[in-house]
Each structure stands twice: as structure tokens, then as C-alpha cells.
Design a protein around this motif. Sequence first.
Motif, mmCIF file in Angstrom:
data_model
loop_
_atom_site.group_PDB
_atom_site.id
_atom_site.type_symbol
_atom_site.label_atom_id
_atom_site.label_comp_id
_atom_site.label_asym_id
_atom_site.label_seq_id
_atom_site.Cartn_x
_atom_site.Cartn_y
_atom_site.Cartn_z
ATOM 1 N N PHE A 150 0.712 -1.156 -0.008
ATOM 2 C CA PHE A 150 -0.097 -0.039 0.111
ATOM 3 C C PHE A 150 0.888 1.156 0.215
ATOM 4 N N ARG A 194 -4.817 -8.360 -5.701
ATOM 5 C CA ARG A 194 -4.272 -6.978 -5.894
ATOM 6 C C ARG A 194 -2.907 -7.098 -5.658
ATOM 7 N N ALA A 214 -12.212 -1.299 -0.618
ATOM 8 C CA ALA A 214 -10.982 -0.668 -0.078
ATOM 9 C C ALA A 214 -10.221 -1.667 1.033
ATOM 10 N N GLY A 251 -7.496 -3.330 -0.719
ATOM 11 C CA GLY A 251 -6.292 -2.522 -1.089
ATOM 12 C C GLY A 251 -6.634 -2.094 -2.560
ATOM 13 N N GLN A 252 -7.861 -2.083 -3.178
ATOM 14 C CA GLN A 252 -8.135 -1.352 -4.421
ATOM 15 C C GLN A 252 -8.704 -0.211 -4.532
ATOM 16 N N VAL A 253 -9.283 0.584 -3.635
ATOM 17 C CA VAL A 253 -10.041 1.673 -3.627
ATOM 18 C C VAL A 253 -9.722 2.456 -2.379
ATOM 19 N N HIS A 286 -3.939 5.874 -0.055
ATOM 20 C CA HIS A 286 -4.039 4.629 0.692
ATOM 21 C C HIS A 286 -5.452 4.235 0.546
ATOM 22 N N PRO A 287 -5.528 2.711 0.827
ATOM 23 C CA PRO A 287 -6.937 2.124 0.521
ATOM 24 C C PRO A 287 -7.763 2.622 1.834
ATOM 25 N N LEU A 342 -4.719 3.001 -7.084
ATOM 26 C CA LEU A 342 -6.066 3.023 -6.371
ATOM 27 C C LEU A 342 -7.123 3.699 -7.153
#
Length: 731
Positions: A7, A246, A353, A356-358, A530-531, A570
Motif C-alpha cells: 500500500f 491485488r 478498500a 487494497g483496491q479503492v 492509501h486504501p 488505487l
Amino acid sequence: MDTEGTFDPRSTRHNPLPPPPPQSPPSFPTAPRPVPPTAPPAAPGAPVPAQAPGAPPAPGPAARPSFVAWLRAPRSEAAPGVWTYEHKPKAPEEPDRIPGRRLLSGALISALCGWLVWSLIYYEYFGSFYLWPLYLLTPESWVEGADKMAFVWAWRIYQVIFAGVLAVIFGRVGHWSEVWRRYVAPLFRRAWDEPTPEAAVAGRPEGDPLEWPHLRAAGAHSAADRLAADARAGAMNDVDHARIERAWQSVRAGRNSLASFTDTVLRHGAASYGHPSGARDLPARTARHDLLARQVRLGTASDDPRNPYQHRGVGLALEPDVLATSLLAVGPPGSGKTGRMVRPVVESLCLQALAGQVAVVAVGAAGAGLGADEAFDVVVKIGRPDSGYDFDLYGGTTDPDEAAGILAEALIGDMAASLPGGDSRRAATALAQLLGPYRAAHGRFPSVPDLRELLDGSKTAVNALREALDEAGERAQARELEARVRQSGAPGDVGTLLADRIALLDRPAFADFFDTTGDRRPFSLRALEHPLRVRIDLPERGHAEASRMLARLVLAQFTECAVGRADRSLFACLVLDDASHTITPEALRGIQRLRSAHAGAVLTLRTLDDVPEALRSALLGAVGCRMACAGVTTWDGARFAEVWGTEWVETRDVTDRQIIAEEPLTKVLHFIRKVVTGKAVTTQSVTVRTVERERWSASELAHAVPAGHAVLSVTSVRGEGGPPVLVDLRG
């Protein structure tokens, strides 16, 4: 959990994500600090590490069958906005297709008629008429001689041929071939071609997604074995799968090494690369999600003639690929904007989120129901003493000009058109002439009371700032301050208007907020790298104008921070529930820039009248996804009808013409028919034309959309557009 650098942005400057607030929320740091380390690593094959306190429990054995079925479910390619989970594309439309009920009834009637004819023939009711072709083609010796057995065989063959001829005749009349193709053949094909799931997995273990074949193809066999074992044991859920996928994408992109990835998976299994909050799922889900396709299901397209054939009856969903073009939903209160669209979208983005994608920021009035506090990492409750975080009025920037531009947009962006020059540049200049000197003198930006005094031209505040600049030796900033002092007394000075607007935030309810002294924990949208899961509650009751001002401030900060991110891997999304009086020319330009920055915005309006008239068409053109909910006015419907355009359709005009009989017998028959039916004898003429017609007219949008429904059109970032579709948000 140790994030193993997943991240972290590519730049060396970062602001790590804090853990979610327990009883008293921890501070959100403004200076970089590392993510807290996790427990000592476990050996390969050891049990999954325990969850963080307050986090949702890890999946158990009961969740295993559903997760395995979800992972192995087919997902076919579909148009943007179509729910791909177990989606089966429809066969091409056939204009001359016979309806199923009429086809089956016709086939049954033709079969009964064929059976009746065969019965009459078989029992020789037709006598020699039936057998004369047989007598004509066979020798007399077969009938009267010793070769009677030959005649018997010839008679049987003749019966088979005759029965075949009858079957062909009545089969064509009853469309038996169509019945076979449509109803019978699929049953045989499904039973013959589709093996059982167990046989399919046993026959192709490398193709089973539960076995992580792409990891094995890259040589990470041990990591694939560990993940497959955790999935079979019920220790993995869909969020874990999406989060590890991810992390694997970062390995393929070269941001992480295969050895580090394998080591982390062997130590932590399904809990690898955990979210800094320690959560692996939301406390509760209210919508249907497919994290493999990153979709959330909104409803089902109605089986309505106005919907395109390929969309009728299919599920409709939203995903980052279409949200990156931004979405605007318009509808009156109670039409389902928040409960049936905004809430599922926020829930989906929060799940992504955790994977770890949004990074998601949800903004709404207090009590809007955007999600529970436990579903977010940061909850800012402006105007409430129990808020764990403060909000940074200046967006976390250290540049006075940037801070002044964002703040000017929030304060007077809605009335910029009435200012001299038609924009807010003079207001931004006036604010910069105060923010720059204050930061140079004190090392921070002014608080709301200090800024209000300076804008009011208070001699005490100005003299104190002048003395602080003299002590610091900031001559250039002192000249900026003097320029502001000279302009403050001039007619038409924008400083007076800015002071009146900032006074809306200088209220006792906000006394503990917008603090710049560092005593509180300010949250800044600079953390979008950051997510992060953020919810901002606006003080709607009693402070409506301040809420609109803060909504404009959040929108301005989001567009500025999302575009200025160093790491855009992200997807960043702002969900603004009730964007009334927040759309300004500058905000519209910011929304248009989000698509290229891998970001998007979801906006809702009660009516387009809450947007300046000059910006309504531009707003509908700037977003790629548009939703008109049930109950929109005809004026709003006209705007949607204009942006959705027209299409070519085939129309049929039927004309009835009365038949005038000339013959006496015909006149008598027509008279008897008119007495029986009550209608004159007519003939119909059909005219088929191709005309250009609106996809949805303003009247249809205002009066023909049922309650709980909406008309939705989406566009992907690749430019693939979808037609406006009537969707049942309750399905």
C-alpha cells in the motif's frame, strides 16, 4: 498485518493509514510513520493469525461452500453495467419469433390432427384410396400368389413411408422443428456436455480457480498450495481473495518480488497483505457484491418494450470501470437514490478498500445511513463533540495559493457568477494575501476565528500579524499583507463577502473543529493514496448553508487531491449524497479531470433546479453515468431526454377500411355479421415505417417510470456506452 509495502506509493513521502477508532479514536498523523508491525510470523502450515480486536471474524467452515461456489461461478463478457456473475448472453433477437405459448399449442394441435388422420387410415376408413398406390407398385403375384409374405413386408414399409409423410406435413404445420430446437435439444445438450463440478475439477485441476493456476504458472506453487488449503478449510472469503489478487498484480507490475510474495503468503495464508485496520470484512452487508468482477448489483432490467432486447431481464451493476466516468442520480426524496443506489455503492467501495483496491470518501448529512461507524476507518462528524477526527479546512496543503483557491471555491463558488469578472479569482487572491503572510509568521494557516478577523480588517489582528512578519523578516509577505489592507476599504472589496461567508463556520457548534494548532486530529484528503474508508457527516439541521459550503469544500479538495496523486493505482471515489448547490464552473472542470486520474464522483440531486441553469446541460454531459429516478419532473426529464438522444425504430400504422358490398348475397352476409358482432365488415392495411424517436421522452420519464424504478445509462472509461435501461431497484 504487515503490508509488505503493497500500500506504499512509489514516492518516498507517504501518510500511513491509522487503525479504526475504538472507544477514543487515535490521532490521524500528519507526519510519516510506519504501519504498526504484526505478530511474529507463523511457520508454513500454521493456523491463520487471530483477528485484530473489533475486526470481523475470519471466515469459518460454514462460509466455505458459498465462497467456493462464488469463485467457480462463470462470468461472461457483457456490456458495461451488466451483472456478469452467472450471466448468460441472450440469443440474437428474432423479429419473426413465435411466442412460446402459441408455438406449443400449435404443435399440440397439429400432433392431434396427425394422429386423427393416421387413425382413420390405419383402420381403413379410407378403403382402397389409402392402398391404391401400394397395389399399383406391387405385382399381383404378391397379393394372390404364394409370395404373400413379400406383400406383408411391402405393406409395412408402405405404412412407415406414409406415416413419415404425415409427420413431415403436420410437423411443418405445427413447427415441430422449432419446438425441438427451442425446448428439447437444450436439455440433451446440457445433460451431455456439462459434467458435474467434481468431475470438472478432477479433470482439470490446473484450470480450477480454487487452485490459483496463474500463481502456479509463474512458479509460486507453494503459495498456491497454501492459499488453496486455506480456501478449502473455510479460512478465506471474497475480500481475502481480492486482496491477495491485488498483491499479485503488484508482483506482475514489478513493484514487489515473487520471493517476498511467496514468503508472506506462506507465513500468513489467507490473511496476507491485510488492510492496516486489521478488518477482513464489513460488519454487515446489505447488497449483492461480486469482488472478482468488482461489481455491486443494483437491480434487474425490466422486461419492458422500451428496454433493448439484450438487457431485458438481466441484472444491472456498477463497478469502478464505469464509476470512473462519474455518476449523477436525480430524483425526489423517497425515490431510492440513497437506500438503493448510494448505500450499495459505498458498501462495495468499502469492501474493495479492504482489498487494497479503492479509496472512498462518503459525504452526507448526519443520519443519512451511508454505513455504520465500524465500516469506516475515519469518521468525521462535523459539529458533534463525539467526532474522533477534525477536518482540515485547507486540504493538507502547504501552498497558500492552492489553499486560497480551494477555500474560495467553497466560500463563494455558488455565487461566483454574480461577482465582478464572473469567477472567484479575486476572492482567491484576497485569501492568498492573508494565508501566505499568516503561514510565514506562524508556520500554519489561520483558524476560522483568526481568518474572520483578518477578513473583517480588524486592526488588532492586522497589527499583530504585521509585527510577527517583521520579527520573522518576511518582507515579501509583509507587502502582500499591506496590499490586502489597502484593498479592504475599497468599494466592492470581496473581503467583506468572504468575511460574511466564513462567519457561517465561526459558530459555537464548530468551535472544536477546523483547528490548525495541532491539538486535534485533522483529516486531510491527501491520504487518498492509501486504501482508506472515510465518512464525513455534515451538520444538516440548523446549518444548511454551512453544510453546502463544506460539501463544496470537500468536492474541491477531492478533485485537487485525486488529480495530484503520485500513485494512481488505487481507484479514488467521492460519494456525495445530495450535491445541491455544490456544482460550480470550477467543480465541473474538476469532475471532468477525474477520469484521467483513475477517480470518479457519485452525485445525487433532488432536482436539476439545484444546479445553476447554465451548468445543467454541461453537468449531464460531463458525467458518463446518468440515472433518472421515479418522480422526476418533466423539466428534468427533458434534460435527460436531450442527452440520451434518439434512435431509429420501426413503427406499424394500421388503417381500417369499411368494405361496401355490391352483390345482394354479400350484402346479406355483411348484415348478418354486423348484427352478430356489432361491427361493420372492414379490412386492414398495415404501413411499416422506420422513424427516429427519442429513447425516453420527458413525459415518459416523468409519468411512466414506476415507483422503485429508475432509468440508468452507463459509460466505461474505455468509451463503451450503454443505452438507457429501465431498472427495478427492488430486484
